[in-house]
Every structure is written in C-alpha cells, then in structure tokens.
Motif scaffolding. Structure first.
Motif, PDB file in Angstrom:
ATOM      1  N   ILE A 107       0.845  -1.197   0.000  1.00 15.08           N
ATOM      2  CA  ILE A 107       0.000   0.000   0.000  1.00 15.08           C
ATOM      3  C   ILE A 107       0.878   1.244   0.000  1.00 15.08           C
ATOM      4  O   ILE A 107       0.640   2.211  -0.727  1.00 15.08           O
ATOM      5  N   THR A 108       1.944   1.203   0.808  1.00 15.68           N
ATOM      6  CA  THR A 108       2.820   2.372   0.910  1.00 15.68           C
ATOM      7  C   THR A 108       3.422   2.734  -0.443  1.00 15.68           C
ATOM      8  O   THR A 108       3.436   3.912  -0.833  1.00 15.68           O
ATOM      9  N   VAL A 109       3.926   1.732  -1.181  1.00 11.05           N
ATOM     10  CA  VAL A 109       4.579   2.085  -2.448  1.00 11.05           C
ATOM     11  C   VAL A 109       3.552   2.568  -3.474  1.00 11.05           C
ATOM     12  O   VAL A 109       3.863   3.414  -4.313  1.00 11.05           O
ATOM     13  N   VAL A 110       2.322   2.074  -3.374  1.00 16.13           N
ATOM     14  CA  VAL A 110       1.289   2.581  -4.287  1.00 16.13           C
ATOM     15  C   VAL A 110       1.023   4.061  -4.004  1.00 16.13           C
ATOM     16  O   VAL A 110       1.000   4.898  -4.916  1.00 16.13           O
ATOM     17  N   ILE A 111       0.904   4.389  -2.719  1.00 17.67           N
ATOM     18  CA  ILE A 111       0.661   5.797  -2.356  1.00 17.67           C
ATOM     19  C   ILE A 111       1.835   6.671  -2.795  1.00 17.67           C
ATOM     20  O   ILE A 111       1.658   7.735  -3.385  1.00 17.67           O
ATOM     21  N   LEU A 112       3.056   6.190  -2.529  1.00 14.42           N
ATOM     22  CA  LEU A 112       4.241   6.961  -2.935  1.00 14.42           C
ATOM     23  C   LEU A 112       4.267   7.183  -4.437  1.00 14.42           C
ATOM     24  O   LEU A 112       4.620   8.266  -4.918  1.00 14.42           O
ATOM     25  N   SER A 113       3.885   6.139  -5.192  1.00 19.79           N
ATOM     26  CA  SER A 113       3.887   6.276  -6.652  1.00 19.79           C
ATOM     27  C   SER A 113       2.904   7.349  -7.084  1.00 19.79           C
ATOM     28  O   SER A 113       3.194   8.165  -7.972  1.00 19.79           O
ATOM     29  N   ILE A 114       1.734   7.355  -6.445  1.00 16.58           N
ATOM     30  CA  ILE A 114       0.714   8.338  -6.825  1.00 16.58           C
ATOM     31  C   ILE A 114       1.197   9.756  -6.527  1.00 16.58           C
ATOM     32  O   ILE A 114       1.112  10.654  -7.363  1.00 16.58           O
ATOM     33  N   ILE A 115       1.754   9.943  -5.313  1.00 21.25           N
ATOM     34  CA  ILE A 115       2.238  11.282  -4.953  1.00 21.25           C
ATOM     35  C   ILE A 115       3.350  11.719  -5.901  1.00 21.25           C
ATOM     36  O   ILE A 115       3.362  12.846  -6.415  1.00 21.25           O
ATOM     37  N   SER A 116       4.284  10.807  -6.184  1.00 20.94           N
ATOM     38  CA  SER A 116       5.397  11.142  -7.071  1.00 20.94           C
ATOM     39  C   SER A 116       4.886  11.515  -8.452  1.00 20.94           C
ATOM     40  O   SER A 116       5.395  12.438  -9.095  1.00 20.94           O
ATOM     41  N   PHE A 117       3.878  10.783  -8.916  1.00 21.60           N
ATOM     42  CA  PHE A 117       3.321  11.062 -10.235  1.00 21.60           C
ATOM     43  C   PHE A 117       2.717  12.464 -10.275  1.00 21.60           C
ATOM     44  O   PHE A 117       2.932  13.213 -11.231  1.00 21.60           O
ATOM     45  N   GLN A 118       1.996  12.820  -9.203  1.00 21.09           N
ATOM     46  CA  GLN A 118       1.402  14.165  -9.156  1.00 21.09           C
ATOM     47  C   GLN A 118       2.477  15.246  -9.227  1.00 21.09           C
ATOM     48  O   GLN A 118       2.362  16.210  -9.994  1.00 21.09           O
TER      49      GLN A 118
ATOM     50  N   MET B 321       9.155   3.954 -12.781  1.00 23.04           N
ATOM     51  CA  MET B 321       9.121   4.293 -11.360  1.00 23.04           C
ATOM     52  C   MET B 321       8.246   3.289 -10.611  1.00 23.04           C
ATOM     53  O   MET B 321       8.600   2.818  -9.525  1.00 23.04           O
ATOM     54  N   ILE B 322       7.112   2.936 -11.223  1.00 28.16           N
ATOM     55  CA  ILE B 322       6.176   2.049 -10.523  1.00 28.16           C
ATOM     56  C   ILE B 322       6.795   0.671 -10.320  1.00 28.16           C
ATOM     57  O   ILE B 322       6.777   0.120  -9.211  1.00 28.16           O
ATOM     58  N   THR B 323       7.405   0.108 -11.369  1.00 29.74           N
ATOM     59  CA  THR B 323       8.028  -1.215 -11.186  1.00 29.74           C
ATOM     60  C   THR B 323       9.148  -1.145 -10.149  1.00 29.74           C
ATOM     61  O   THR B 323       9.311  -2.064  -9.347  1.00 29.74           O
ATOM     62  N   SER B 324       9.899  -0.033 -10.162  1.00 25.55           N
ATOM     63  CA  SER B 324      11.006   0.078  -9.208  1.00 25.55           C
ATOM     64  C   SER B 324      10.502   0.150  -7.777  1.00 25.55           C
ATOM     65  O   SER B 324      11.138  -0.355  -6.855  1.00 25.55           O
ATOM     66  N   MET B 325       9.360   0.801  -7.595  1.00 24.91           N
ATOM     67  CA  MET B 325       8.772   0.863  -6.253  1.00 24.91           C
ATOM     68  C   MET B 325       8.320  -0.537  -5.816  1.00 24.91           C
ATOM     69  O   MET B 325       8.498  -0.931  -4.661  1.00 24.91           O
ATOM     70  N   ILE B 326       7.736  -1.285  -6.774  1.00 21.97           N
ATOM     71  CA  ILE B 326       7.191  -2.603  -6.435  1.00 21.97           C
ATOM     72  C   ILE B 326       8.266  -3.518  -5.878  1.00 21.97           C
ATOM     73  O   ILE B 326       8.038  -4.306  -4.969  1.00 21.97           O
ATOM     74  N   ILE B 327       9.487  -3.392  -6.424  1.00 18.62           N
ATOM     75  CA  ILE B 327      10.538  -4.332  -6.021  1.00 18.62           C
ATOM     76  C   ILE B 327      10.937  -4.133  -4.564  1.00 18.62           C
ATOM     77  O   ILE B 327      11.576  -4.996  -3.955  1.00 18.62           O
ATOM     78  N   ALA B 328      10.515  -3.003  -3.973  1.00 18.25           N
ATOM     79  CA  ALA B 328      10.786  -2.813  -2.543  1.00 18.25           C
ATOM     80  C   ALA B 328      10.003  -3.821  -1.701  1.00 18.25           C
ATOM     81  O   ALA B 328      10.421  -4.160  -0.591  1.00 18.25           O
ATOM     82  N   VAL B 329       8.877  -4.301  -2.234  1.00 19.10           N
ATOM     83  CA  VAL B 329       8.023  -5.175  -1.412  1.00 19.10           C
ATOM     84  C   VAL B 329       8.688  -6.518  -1.109  1.00 19.10           C
ATOM     85  O   VAL B 329       8.832  -6.878   0.065  1.00 19.10           O
ATOM     86  N   PRO B 330       9.141  -7.289  -2.146  1.00 18.90           N
ATOM     87  CA  PRO B 330       9.808  -8.554  -1.808  1.00 18.90           C
ATOM     88  C   PRO B 330      11.081  -8.342  -0.989  1.00 18.90           C
ATOM     89  O   PRO B 330      11.423  -9.183  -0.135  1.00 18.90           O
ATOM     90  N   THR B 331      11.779  -7.218  -1.218  1.00 16.64           N
ATOM     91  CA  THR B 331      12.981  -6.954  -0.419  1.00 16.64           C
ATOM     92  C   THR B 331      12.591  -6.726   1.032  1.00 16.64           C
ATOM     93  O   THR B 331      13.254  -7.208   1.951  1.00 16.64           O
ATOM     94  N   GLY B 332      11.494  -5.981   1.241  1.00 16.55           N
ATOM     95  CA  GLY B 332      11.009  -5.764   2.600  1.00 16.55           C
ATOM     96  C   GLY B 332      10.617  -7.070   3.273  1.00 16.55           C
ATOM     97  O   GLY B 332      10.919  -7.282   4.448  1.00 16.55           O
ATOM     98  N   ILE B 333       9.972  -7.961   2.509  1.00 14.87           N
ATOM     99  CA  ILE B 333       9.575  -9.262   3.071  1.00 14.87           C
ATOM    100  C   ILE B 333      10.789  -9.990   3.621  1.00 14.87           C
ATOM    101  O   ILE B 333      10.764 -10.557   4.720  1.00 14.87           O
ATOM    102  N   LYS B 334      11.879  -9.939   2.852  1.00 13.97           N
ATOM    103  CA  LYS B 334      13.094 -10.624   3.313  1.00 13.97           C
ATOM    104  C   LYS B 334      13.591 -10.015   4.620  1.00 13.97           C
ATOM    105  O   LYS B 334      13.910 -10.731   5.575  1.00 13.97           O
ATOM    106  N   ILE B 335      13.668  -8.685   4.662  1.00 13.64           N
ATOM    107  CA  ILE B 335      14.220  -8.050   5.863  1.00 13.64           C
ATOM    108  C   ILE B 335      13.369  -8.392   7.079  1.00 13.64           C
ATOM    109  O   ILE B 335      13.888  -8.767   8.136  1.00 13.64           O
TER     110      ILE B 335
END
Lengths: 385, 558
Positions: A107-118, B321-335
């Motif tokens: 959820i956090t990265v989705v929100i961040l993406s939206i804010i960054s896009f704006q 940007m969106i795909t790059s943000m997504i990759i934080a999720v599996p990395t977070g799972i590991k941590i």
C-alpha cells in the motif's frame, strides 16, 4: 491463567501502540532535517520536489528506526546467556504477520507512486511565455543563447541570466559527447544526448547566482565543467544588466584583436566557442587545465615549429588542432571548419582572423607578435577563403 | 547422477582425504571445491587491487584540486577500473565461488553437473583480469563502468576496446557458470529434498543463475556492438551515422540492473543460513524468502530504465518508477523475515553473525535510499550525484561485501578445517561497520547538496565532507587488511574443528572439514527440515553428526 493472558495481550497491544507512536514521531523529526541536506530551493519546482523529499525522509526514517530498533532489541533480549547451549523456539513463521508485512509496504509504495506522479506532472507542465534558451554543452563549457524581450539582439554567454518568476525552457544540445545539465538549487537535471535534442524547464523564485554542474561523465575536464545561472530580482534589473552587455555587443571594436577578445567571451555567429572549457587564460577568467595554457601563447607559438610564423601556427591550430600537439596533451579540441554554417564546429573565416589577431597579443611584452595585415593573404595561400 | 560419479579420471582426485593446497589453486582441476576456492582466491586478489584503487581515489578527493593525479583522464581511468574490477572481478566471481563450493555439498552431490564446463568458466577469469589491467596501461578506458557512447566509442583510446573484451569474457564465464547451477540444482538434489526443502542459499543461487542466463547475453551482445563500433567501423551508437546513444543505455541497463541482484541474491541466501544457525532458530517464513528471491529475479527485469530517468523519454519514466517501487516489497519481506528469524532466538555473537546483523542494519538504509532514487522527481535531482555513489556502495559494501565476510567466517571452517580468529573477526567487524557508515552516509548528503559523481575536481564547499569520507574510507582499508591477515593466519594457526563446528543442519556440515574429494562417504541423507533448530529431532541428529565427524584430538584437548 485467563486474567494473566488477557493482561499479556493487552500489554502487547500497548507496546505496539507505543512503538508505533515513537516511530512516527522519530520519522517526523528526521524529516525536519530535509533543508539541511538540500541546497536552497530556488525554483517553484524545487519546492514541490522538496515536499516529496520530506515525505520520503519521514517514511524512510520510520522504517529505519523500526529495523534498527528491532535488531537492537533482539541482540539484547535474545542473546545467548553464558552456558546456555540450547536452541531458540521452533517457530517457522506466522501467516498473519507475513501477510501484514507484505500488505503494508505494498500500500505504501502505491501511495508513494501516486504522490510522485502528481509532483512529476506539476513540475513538467509547460508554462506560457517561457524564456526559450538554446543551451549547448561542449567539452568542457556550457553556453547559452537567448532572445531579449523587446530587442532584436540575441545574447550568447557562458552564464544564463533570467529573473524571478520568469519560466525558462532550455533546449539542450551537445557538441560532442553526452553531458547532463544540472542546477542543484532548481532540482532540475536533464542529459544532453549526442544526436538528440532534449528539454528542461524551471521557474526561478529566488534571486541569486546558482551553480550549473555537468552531471554526466564527459571526459578529462568533467569535474571542471560548470557555469551558473544569475536570477535577477525582476525584468527591469534583468534589462539593466542587458543594456551594459548590449552596448559592447552592438558596438563591436574596429581593432581585430579587440574583436577577437569579444568573440571569445561573447561568441560569434555560431554561438560561443568552447575555449574556456579547456584552456587557462587569466585575462578572461579562464582556469581550466585540460588543454595547453594560453598565457603568452604567442611567444611559444613563435618557436613551436621551426620556420613557421606565429600567425600560421595559430591559424592552423584552430582548424587542424591535431596537427601540432603540445607534449603532454591529447588531441581533444574540436576541429573547426569554415565551409558549412549548418555543420558542427563552424567558425567563419573573419571570426578566425580576429581570434588569431587576439591570440597574437598574448605575449610577455604585451606587443602583438604578428603582422595582422598579413593574415588575409596567408589564408588565401593556405587555400582558405 | 550416477553417470558423473562413475566416471573415472575426472580431475585429480586420487588421494582420498588430502586437503586442498595453495598449489592446487594454480592447476586445472575439475573438483568443484577447488574451483570454488579458485574463484574465491582470485576474487580476494582483485578485492585488494580494487580496494587499493579506492584508497587512491579517496586520497585524490581529500582536496578540491588535482593533487595525486596529473589530469582528469588519470582519475577517470582509475574510477573506471575500480568499478569494473569490484563488480566483475570481485563480487560476482566471489558469489560464484560460494555457489561452486557450497551448492553440491548442500545437495549431497559429488560435484556440479558439468565439471569441465565449470573449470572452463573459471579459467576465463584470469585472462579477462589481465586484459582489463593491460588496457589500463595501453591507453586507459575513461568512460566509467557504464561506458556510455559516444564517450566510449568516438572519444576513447584502445584500452576501452580491451575493457570491453575483458567484460565480454567475464560475461561468457558468468553465463556458463549459471547454466551449470541451473542444471545441478534442477537434477541433482538428493532423494527426499523437494524444492521446498532446499537450503535457502540454493534457492538464491538458482534465482541468481536464472537472471544470469537471461540477462548476461544482453551485456555480451551490447559489448559486441560496442567493440564493432570501435574496431569495425559500424555505427550502432554513432548518431552521426544513424546510430543511437540510448540504445547502449537500454541494453546495458537491461543487464546491469538485474546484475545488481546477481551481486546481492546469493548473499541473501547466505544470510538466511548464517542467521538461522547462529540464532539457533528456524528461518522465519521459509517459503516467503524463497519466493521473494524468485519475484525479485522476475521484477528485476522490468526496472532497468530507472537508471536513465534523466535521459529516457519523459513519457516512459513513470512506468519504470512504478516497477522500481514494487521491487521494494519482496525486499522488505526478506528483511522482516530475517528479523523474525532472530526474534526469540538464542543469538551467538560470532564474527559471522555480527556481519549478518550488521548487514541488516546497513542494508535497510541502502534500501530506503533506493526508494528516494525510484521516485522520479527526487531522482531527477539525485541522479549521477554522490547520493547514488553512497546508495550503491551501501547495498554493495554494506550488503554484498558484508555478506561475503559473514559467509567466509561461517564456511571457512568447512573449507579449511580451521576456525578463523574470532577476536580479529570482532575487530574487523567494528572497524568495517564504522568505516562503512561514515564513508557512505556522508556521500548521500554530499550528493543531495550538489556534488556530482565521477569528478576529480570539485567545489571547495565540499572539502570538509570529503575529508570525513576519505578518513572513514582509509579506516575501511585498514579493516580489510585485518581481514586478510586473519585469513592468512587462520590457514595455519586457526583452531582445528570437526565436521560441524556451528551445529548446522544443512548437508554441507554432514561431512568432514574439509570434505573428502567426492564430498561424502556414501550417500548422505538430508535432515528433513534444513532449518529445524529447536525441534526435538535436531538435537540427536546433530549429536550423531558430531560423533561421526569429531574435531581432531589436539583441538579437543585445548
């Protein structure tokens, strides 16, 4: 049994809440450091980028504190006591917990993406009435060329002048390799790509002088490839500055040597020549060290090639820079040509003549080392002009 | 794989039980353990080479003007070779070394699937190293490890060609090694070991190998075009003749972003092993860690253009940007899973464990920096600054290199039969941790404040912060010397150990240290749960392993 279980789970909830509050407060405190790690925000875009930066600082700060806290707590609480050879609890996982720590970051990265896009949309939207600046990167000099409101005269200069509130659009082109146009205080950066034209835009909001930096490796003088943007208080003070510049440009000196000096600082029909990117010449404020030093260059030019006159040596060096390399220096200088104004590295012959006339005056005695009147004949003899 | 074990004369493995000697590392051998150690020894050599260059770089950057270097070209050559050596001759081969040594042992196998191919892949590395260093002397490449055209094509001397040829060889080596891992892991698991019972290091090596097989051909292909542009008059990247400079950036990063995971995923595998063994607790969320390796490998292929946010066509920036943000999720799972692993454990503060814990605290900082760089508007400011230099050193030094250190402390006893000195290990950890933090955190700040990367000369306003960075970097240099001394000393003076000094449950511990030429006497039977620490069955199993592979007498008396 039951009451103590209840109070245990109650305590767990309380601890989780306390930890959550601490993390949020900690993140907010860390976010307050944002202005300390960024240069002053001098453009409307910078203000928006900094807001996003601050959000990331707060969020990142909280996550950092969470992980550090968990590790520090664990190494204290769960360290093996001396003499304890036993194993820890045989726990393989917890589906709820794993679901939570997958969902929340998602959820956090989705929100961040939206804010960054704006923010992205806001800072890239084209503005009306922008000052269009033709910006050229050449190893290792920036040059700017732009119109002045209400004037027919165009300005070429190694420094960009504009004023508060005036949107600026930069059309970026490179003369050689890739460069990147970066103005830290404006938070803008755009690569200049060989064979392409790119664009950057900003609206200054704060008067002052701000560094322009090359951010893409472009060769030996990369670290020295910088310029600045001067933001005047308003259009009136911008025009005041221009009046002084314009007087010199509009009243070119008759003397070829003085004309050459002006060409090297204010540019000619092909824009500004990139001499200052590589050469040192104190009289013009140049301090780059990639290419041979030009102090008293006419004295040395007289002795470099036996039998060759100073004028001829300097002229050939402009158009065939690889012909006589000074020991210790590589063949990096653009090879100028005088035939096609549309092609790269164009230098008309009359401008070359003035530049040589100026270079001839760079002697220890201050006296010109050349007979300037000879130059046109010499060019004809060399098959030029 | 009976066909392999029955083949006589494979390699020189006639003297049963003989330990591997230094001289063996210089000979052609088909034994995966020798090859693994060859990878590691050569990588450590290049770590010293690349580290020395780093010290020279930091020496130069103590002052804003040029002092150590005669000109910018010398500096550019130095940082180009530093980056190339550290990535292609230190971290990637070091990870391949761990994989080679450990994967067959963890699978209870006698060797890799293709021993000859394995040796061939390693022996491509020495000539590649010679080519790269020789290119430096011929006329140095000065376009950085990313070598963007046209600087790397029309504006660079012959050393650039040799640099490209060197990387080409290393790319081929990497592909061949990876094919071997995929086949080995796919086909040579012992009876009873399903993929859901593989050690997590094997999972990580499998994910890495898949990336290497799919991505590295793009590097070698791109380098082929670059070499042709430089030597054969083609113009793939020359816009003056219809080429395109962005083509190289796309092809290069299509490999080089996944390469980031080639450099870190095996380390992720190692840290899962080290944390479980030294916290005496099962890995928390085994499936999540294994699957997150695979999803990182997959998503890692869709993020490459975030390295090009300032050159890419603007309309393409947001999708990446969106795909790059997504990759934080599996990395977070590991941590979080690693935190869950140590939570409630009985943590032993061995040197291996210190580096594993230190890794978690540093890597999370690197990961947060990654989020800043993924957000396009912020990256526009930070791109190609010291923020990026700090970021990737945090994940490569605080990440990969910390994990390599952890792995060496953890498996050194298996490889040599001797333990490394724990006291020196602690000193190494403290100096490395302080050095890492104070070298690479200030780099983030300097970059955000306006210091571009790859500069020999800089604005005098950055003098103080660069002095701090350089001093901390010199501390890192000293810490690495402590580490090298510890390795050399422990080879002859380390405390002797039996087969399983850390009481680990994975199969590499169920044999002598070092293992005999064919790894196991008889076919080993894996413990049902590779991370079953704390279970009722694990104690008796570990006691039995200890009785069968005891420590030598001299150590038992000490």
């Amino acid at each position: 049994m039951n009451p103590s279980n209840n109070s245990n789970s109650l305590m767990t909830v309380v601890w989780i809440l306390v930890a959550f509050v601490l993390l949020v407060v900690g993140g907010l405190i860390i976010a307050e450091a944002t202005p300390l790690v960024l240069p002053p925000a001098a453009s409307a875009e910078a203000v928006q980028v900094d807001e996003l930066f601050k959000i990331l600082m707060a969020l990142g700060g909280s996550i950092w504190l969470l992980v550090q806290g968990a590790v520090i707590y664990s190494v204290i609480r769960f360290r093996a006591r001396p003499g304890d050879d036993s194993d820890g609890a045989s726990i393989h996982g917890n589906s709820t917990l794993e679901f939570v720590w997958t969902l929340i970051p998602s959820i956090t990265v989705v929100i961040l993406s939206i804010i960054s896009f704006q923010v992205w949309v806001n800072i890239t939207t084209a503005q009306d009435n922008a000052q269009v600046v033709e910006t050229r990167g050449a190893r290792f000099l920036w040059s700017f060329s732009y119109d002045i409101p209400g004037e027919t005269q165009r300005v070429n200069s190694p420094v960009l002048h504009t004023w508060v509130g005036q949107p600026v659009v930069l059309n970026l082109k490179t003369a050689d390799v890739n460069h990147a146009f970066w103005v830290p205080s404006m938070r803008i950066k755009q690569d200049l790509l060989a064979g392409r034209s790119t664009e950057a835009r900003f609206t200054p909001i704060l008067a002052g002088e701000y560094p322009v930096v090359c951010a893409e490796l472009c060769g030996s003088g990369h670290g020295d490839m910088h310029s600045s943007i001067v933001v005047h208080e308003d259009e009136a003070s911008f025009l005041d500055w221009f009046d002084e510049e314009a007087f010199v440009i509009l009243n070119p000196p008759d003397d070829p040597a003085e004309g050459g000096q002006l060409l090297m600082t204010a540019g000619g029909v092909a824009g500004l020549y990139a001499c200052a990117g590589c050469h040192t010449l104190e009289a013009l404020g140049w301090d780059a060290i990639v290419a041979p030093n030009l102090e008293n260059v006419a004295d040395r030019a007289a002795t470099r090639v036996p039998g060759m006159e100073v004028e001829r040596y300097l002229l050939r060096s402009l158009f065939f820079p690889g012909e006589f390399l000074v020991p210790g220096y590589d063949n990096l200088m653009p090879q100028h040509q005088y035939e096609d104004p549309e092609e790269a590295n164009y230098m008309p012959l009359d401008e070359a003549l003035n530049i040589v006339a100026y270079l001839c005056t760079l002697t220890a005695s201050g006296e010109s080392a050349c007979n300037v009147d000879m130059l046109p004949d010499m060019m004809t003899n060399m098959g030029m002009g | 794989m009976a066909t392999i074990t029955a083949t006589p004369g494979l390699g020189s493995r006639t003297t049963e039980g003989a330990a591997i000697r230094a001289a063996d590392l210089l000979r052609w051998s088909l034994d995966h353990k020798v090859i693994g150690l060859q990878y590691m020894a050569s990588s450590l050599f290049f770590f010293i080479v690349g580290g020395t260059m780093a010290m020279l770089i930091r020496w130069e950057l103590l002052t804003p003007a040029l002092d150590l270097m005669a000109d910018g070209t010398q500096y550019n050559a130095l940082m180009t070779i530093h980056g190339s050596v550290m990535i292609f001759l230190w971290i990637i081969p070091m990870m391949a070394g761990f994989g080679n040594y450990l994967v067959p042992l963890m699978l209870g196998a006698k060797d890799m699937a293709f021993p000859w191919l394995n040796a061939f892949a390693f022996w491509l590395i020495p000539p590649a190293g010679v080519l790269m260093i020789a290119g430096w002397l011929v006329g140095p490449p000065e376009a950085g490890w990313t070598s963007y055209p046209p600087l790397s094509t029309l504006f660079s001397p012959d050393g650039q060609t040799m640099w490209a040829m060197s990387l080409h060889l290393l790319g081929v080596s990497s592909i061949l090694g990876a094919i071997n891992f995929v086949v080995t892991i796919r086909n040579m698991r012992p009876a009873g070991m399903t993929i859901w019972k593989m050690p997590l290091f094997v999972w990580a090596v499998l994910a890495t190998a898949i990336i290497q097989v799919l991505a590295t051909p793009f590097l070698t292909g791109g380098l082929t075009l670059l070499i042709l542009d430089r030597t054969a008059g083609t113009s793939f990247f020359d816009p003056g003749s219809g080429g395109d400079v962005l083509l190289w950036q796309n092809v290069f990063w299509f490999y080089s972003h996944p390469a980031v995971y080639i450099m870190i995923l095996p380390g992720f595998g190692m840290v899962s092993e080290v944390l479980a063994v030294h916290a005496r607790k099962p890995v928390f969320g085994y499936r999540a860690i294994g699957l997150s390796s695979m999803s990182i490998a997959l998503v890692g292929f869709t993020v490459w253009a975030h390295h090009m946010f300032t050159s890419l066509q603007p309309a393409l920036r947001i999708p990446f940007m969106i795909t790059s943000m997504i990759i934080a999720v599996p990395t977070g799972i590991k941590i979080f899973s690693w935190l869950g692993t140590i939570w409630g454990g009985k943590i032993r503060f061995t040197a291996a464990m210190l580096f594993a814990l230190g890794f978690i605290t540093l890597f999370v900082f690197g990961g947060i920096g990654g989020i800043f760089l993924a957000a396009v508007p912020v990256d526009i400011h930070l791109h190609d600054t010291y923020f990026v230099v700090g970021h990737f050193h945090f994940v490569l030094f605080g990440g990969s290199v910390f994990l390599i250190f952890a792995g060496i402390y953890h498996w050194f006893p298996k490889m040599t039969g001797r333990r490394m000195n724990e006291r020196l290990g602690q000193l190494h950890f403290v100096t490395t941790y302080i050095g890492t933090f104070f070298t690479f955190v200030p780099q983030h700040i300097a970059g955000a404040l306006g210091l571009p990367r790859r500069v020999a000369m800089y604005d005098p306003a950055f003098t103080n912060i660069n002095t701090v960075i350089s001093l901390a970097a010199f501390l890192l240099g000293i810490s690495s010397l402590i580490f090298m001394y510890n390795i050399l000393r422990s080879l002859s003076h380390g405390e002797r150990v039996g087969g399983n000094p850390w009481r680990g449950l994975t199969l590499e511990w169920a044999t002598t240290s070092p293992p005999p030429p064919w790894n196991f006497r008889g076919d080993p039977v894996p413990f049902d749960d590779p991370y079953g620490y704390g279970s009722d069955e694990s104690g008796p199993y570990l006691d039995a392993v200890e009785r069968r592979f005891p420590a030598p007498e001299e150590a038992a008396g000490a």
